[in-house]
Design an enzyme around this catalytic site. Structure first.
Site, PDB file in Angstrom:
ATOM      1  N   HIS A   1      -1.104   1.237   2.464  1.00  0.00           N
ATOM      2  CA  HIS A   1      -1.448   0.670   1.158  1.00  0.00           C
ATOM      3  C   HIS A   1      -2.673   1.381   0.590  1.00  0.00           C
ATOM      4  O   HIS A   1      -3.681   1.541   1.278  1.00  0.00           O
ATOM      5  CB  HIS A   1      -1.743  -0.832   1.302  1.00  0.00           C
ATOM      6  CG  HIS A   1      -2.326  -1.463   0.081  1.00  0.00           C
ATOM      7  ND1 HIS A   1      -3.562  -2.072   0.067  1.00  0.00           N
ATOM      8  CD2 HIS A   1      -1.837  -1.568  -1.185  1.00  0.00           C
ATOM      9  CE1 HIS A   1      -3.812  -2.535  -1.144  1.00  0.00           C
ATOM     10  NE2 HIS A   1      -2.780  -2.245  -1.925  1.00  0.00           N
ATOM     11  N   SER A   2      -2.575   1.850  -0.643  1.00  0.00           N
ATOM     12  CA  SER A   2      -3.709   2.389  -1.393  1.00  0.00           C
ATOM     13  C   SER A   2      -4.398   3.532  -0.630  1.00  0.00           C
ATOM     14  O   SER A   2      -3.768   4.540  -0.326  1.00  0.00           O
ATOM     15  CB  SER A   2      -4.676   1.245  -1.720  1.00  0.00           C
ATOM     16  OG  SER A   2      -5.585   1.608  -2.716  1.00  0.00           O
TER      17      SER A   2
END
Length: 239
Positions: free
Chosen positions: A76-77
């Site tokens: 994520h991210s």
């Protein structure tokens, strides 16, 4: 069945996946949430020796210690940087345990880039200034409202976020792009609202060959705001 290794983005820990883990396990998959060194329940380890390679090693250690095969790495991210480095290492294994890479509204680096490489100069300057308050040790978390979260979800994430080791912000990642291209890659584009710092990555995955792009009409923290939808997409990436 697949073994999902879920890696949180900046300021988050393994806690952020708690709504997704049971959904994957209920479908018969293994699911392992990683906390990166210096963040979340490992915030007590925050120090100036934490680098991008430290976080890559955190992920590799989970795969090795759990003796995982049929691994779907999910980042994520910021953790797009981490899973890219971990994948490069895993692909040197024979046979490789890796079957799929999933970037959840995440950084999709080119060789030699850092997390900060494609950020606008004013973003970089603001983050350097913010980290300066800690002597360059850590980047304070933003209000979770910037991730499109509201009300109880926003408060829940704000309570749990911790400062992120800042040295990783400018650490370059060197990897073999041709080796990585051998693995199926999915990019989950969180579109409502779309986080501005991911804009370059959204363009990349639509321009470069080899990417499957799935749009999800939620904000930057879909594991919080749309866990069932996210889990459904992840299950579609299973071996």
């Amino acid at each position: 069945m697949s073994q999902f290794v879920l890696v949180p983005g900046a300021w988050h820990g393994a806690w952020c996946w708690q709504r997704v883990l049971p959904l994957l396990r209920a479908a018969g998959h293994g699911a392992h949430a990683v906390t990166l060194t210096g963040v979340g329940d490992r915030a007590h380890l925050l120090g100036d020796r934490i680098r991008l390679q430290t976080h890559i090693d955190d992920v590799l250690a989970v795969v090795a210690c759990e003796e995982l095969t049929d691994v779907v790495l999910v980042g994520h991210s910021y953790a797009g940087m981490v899973i890219t480095g971990a994948a490069d290492a895993l692909l040197r294994s024979s046979p490789t345990p890796l079957t799929h890479l999933v970037y959840v509204d995440a950084v999709t680096p080119y060789p030699g880039e850092s997390w900060s490489s494609q950020h606008a100069p004013e973003i970089v300057a603001a983050r350097v200034q913010a980290a300066g308050a800690t002597g360059g040790l850590a980047l304070p978390p933003p209000d979770a409202g910037v991730f499109g979260l509201e009300d109880a979800d926003r408060a829940w994430v704000n309570r749990r976020q911790t400062p992120h080791p800042f040295a990783v912000y400018r650490d370059p990642l060197h990897f073999d792009a041709a080796r990585l291209a051998q693995v199926p890659r999915t990019f989950i584009d969180c579109t409502s609202p779309a986080l501005a710092t991911i804009a370059v990555m959204r363009e990349r995955v639509r321009r470069d060959p080899g990417w499957r792009v799935v749009e999800l009409a939620t904000g930057h923290d879909p594991m919080v705001s749309a866990p069932a939808d996210l889990a459904g997409i992840l299950r579609s990436c299973a071996a």
